[in-house]
Design a protein around this motif. Structure first.
Motif, PDB file in Angstrom:
ATOM      1  N   HIS A 236       0.736  -1.066  -0.243  1.00  0.00           N
ATOM      2  CA  HIS A 236      -0.309   0.173  -0.155  1.00  0.00           C
ATOM      3  C   HIS A 236       0.860   1.355   0.030  1.00  0.00           C
ATOM      4  N   LEU A 237       0.168   2.532  -0.565  1.00  0.00           N
ATOM      5  CA  LEU A 237       1.224   3.014  -0.518  1.00  0.00           C
ATOM      6  C   LEU A 237       0.260   4.863  -0.440  1.00  0.00           C
ATOM      7  N   THR A 280      -7.006 -11.276  -6.340  1.00  0.00           N
ATOM      8  CA  THR A 280      -7.025 -10.273  -5.745  1.00  0.00           C
ATOM      9  C   THR A 280      -7.328  -8.976  -6.513  1.00  0.00           C
ATOM     10  N   GLY A 281      -7.703  -8.298  -6.209  1.00  0.00           N
ATOM     11  CA  GLY A 281      -8.099  -6.179  -6.999  1.00  0.00           C
ATOM     12  C   GLY A 281      -6.995  -5.903  -6.410  1.00  0.00           C
ATOM     13  N   PRO A 282      -7.081  -4.601  -7.244  1.00  0.00           N
ATOM     14  CA  PRO A 282      -6.263  -3.408  -6.006  1.00  0.00           C
ATOM     15  C   PRO A 282      -6.939  -2.931  -4.950  1.00  0.00           C
ATOM     16  N   SER A 314      -3.496   0.420  -3.800  1.00  0.00           N
ATOM     17  CA  SER A 314      -2.421  -0.361  -3.511  1.00  0.00           C
ATOM     18  C   SER A 314      -2.196  -1.402  -4.840  1.00  0.00           C
ATOM     19  N   GLY A 315      -1.270  -2.065  -4.597  1.00  0.00           N
ATOM     20  CA  GLY A 315      -0.613  -2.727  -6.440  1.00  0.00           C
ATOM     21  C   GLY A 315       0.089  -3.956  -5.938  1.00  0.00           C
ATOM     22  N   ILE A 316      -0.406  -4.908  -6.681  1.00  0.00           N
ATOM     23  CA  ILE A 316       0.542  -5.817  -6.713  1.00  0.00           C
ATOM     24  C   ILE A 316       1.527  -6.181  -8.080  1.00  0.00           C
TER      25      ILE A 316
END
Ligand SMILES: Cc1cc2nc3c(=O)[nH]c(=O)nc-3n(C[C@H](O)[C@H](O)[C@H](O)COP(=O)(O)OP(=O)(O)OC[C@H]3O[C@@H](n4cnc5c(N)ncnc54)[C@H](O)[C@@H]3O)c2cc1C
Length: 391
Positions: A236-237, A280-282, A314-316
């Protein structure tokens, strides 16, 4: 389905127009191979332009993996050499801050020395000058390392221009929906609109999306065990606008909690990477954001949420970990997988993962070497990459 004329079977087909696919395309084109790259959206649409823009020196990874740290430092030098315009202006480096008097600082210094990452002591008074609202009781030691904050879209654009100048065909807005197959060999790709495009090798550079394409190639070997584990890691940012300081910093003994300034904003990362399912999505976990905001408040007690515009996302990031590698998420090494060497064995299919965007030059080199060796093209005169460091 329509067959596209004029594309030779010798073509290397790269799926994904992020930093991995684009940089690999440059090195393969330099070796004289015809290359076509497919991006289903715009270039850099994935993690490559949604990340924090922390160009790692390797300092943060040095204690965990000295080899990874030295690769980061080389990649940092190559990035600065090849695209100085991507650096956020008026920054000399990153402050590595120590907030706990019990931390063994000397062990960090020794590791940086061993890797060869330059560093210098930064008097804490200077830190307080550059981050005036920082709580003085929180920081007791600091060092300047050469990490930078960069604008990933500028770097990506520069690599794309280099690729096109070398003859790489870049097709954006082109989704790849499957493979052409002959027994256990991949012989090309099929686009979402049904075009069949033949090629001698297919490189999956599409992050987590590659796993769905990959699973379609596994259909004909159901039940066999892969040597690699695919891991999706979510982080997470939080962006704070206006920003709190123009000095990038990371707090070494708070899990690498970090601040990467971009133009007028401050982007904070908590450096926590949670393993998630690919599906899982963002979506954002409010607890993660709350923890980050509380850490900002601990470091900068006058920070008020009301005074700033706060965005969070957030990003994956997907990695492939070899069974011999340490725990997933701990070592974001660049990885090139030749699927013919795996079980099930699939010919002409490769997957590539940078680990961290910073490591793109290393990944491009490993991709080039793997593919040239595979097709016994090692007698091709080697040409230095355009981003090679000038001594
Ligand atoms: C929150 C977060 C913060 C990060 N921060 C940093 C950082 O500060 N510094 C750092 O070094 N690294 C960072 N990383 C890691 C870094 O962003 C990634 O390792 C890197 O960008 C991955 O690049 P890639 O080219 O492999 O994937 P991507 O950039 O995701 O590119 C894959 C591309 O493939 C395309 N695609 C997917 N499926 C298809 C298909 N079927 N057909 C055609 N195209 C397709 C997508 O549209 C996408 O553009 C961060 C990652 C995350 C998630």
């Amino acid at each position: 389905m329509t067959k596209v004329p004029g594309l030779t079977k010798n073509r290397v087909l790269i799926i994904g127009g992020g930093i991995a696919g684009l940089s690999a395309s440059v090195r393969l084109a330099q070796a004289g191979l015809p290359v076509t790259l497919f991006e289903e959206s715009t270039l850099g649409h994935g993690a490559s332009t949604r990340n924090q823009g922390w160009l790692h020196s390797g300092g943060w990874f040095a204690k965990e993996n000295i080899h990874l740290a030295s690769r980061c430092y080389k990649s940092l030098q190559q990035t600065i050499q090849c695209c100085p315009d991507c650096l956020e202006p008026q920054q000399q480096g990153m402050a590595y801050l120590f907030s706990n008097p019990d931390t063994d600082v000397s062990s960090w210094l020794t590791t940086w020395e061993n890797v060869g990452i330059p560093f210098k002591k930064l008097p804490v008074e200077e830190i307080f000058e550059q981050i005036p609202r920082l709580d003085k009781s929180q920081i007791y030691d600091s060092y300047l390392l050469p990490d930078r904050s960069i604008r990933p879209e500028i770097l990506l654009n520069q690599i794309a221009i280099t690729a096109e100048n070398l003859g790489v065909e870049i097709r954006t807005q082109t989704h790849i929906s499957g493979f052409l197959k002959e027994n256990c060999s991949i012989t090309g790709v099929v686009t979402g609109s049904g075009e069949e495009i033949p090629g001698r090798a297919v490189v999956l550079a599409c992050g987590a999306a590659g796993t769905s394409l990959w699973s379609c190639s596994r259909e004909f070997h159901v039940g066999e065990q892969s040597e690699f584990t695919w891991v999706a890691l979510k982080s997470h940012l939080v962006s704070v606008s206006p920003g709190l300081s123009n000095l990038p910093f990371c707090v070494v003994d708070r899990g690498g909690f970090n601040h990467i300034p971009h133009a007028a904003d401050s982007i904070f990362g908590n450096n926590r990477w949670k393993t998630v399912p690919y599906s899982t999505g963002p979506d954002v976990d409010p607890d993660e954001i709350e923890q980050t905001l509380q850490t900002i408040k601990q470091l900068i007690p006058t920070f008020s949420r009301k005074e700033h515009k706060i965005n969070s996302w957030s990003g994956i990031s997907t990695q492939a970990m070899h069974v011999d590698q340490i725990e997933p998420g701990q070592a974001p090494l660049p990885t090139v997988i030749d699927h013919s060497l795996e079980s099930p064995s699939i010919q002409n299919l490769f997957s590539i993962f940078p680990g961290r965007a910073t490591l793109w030059p290393q990944l491009a080199e490993e991709t080039r070497n793997t593919i040239l060796e595979k097709f016994k093209l090692t007698d091709i005169p080697s040409e230095d990459p355009p981003w090679d460091i000038q001594e």
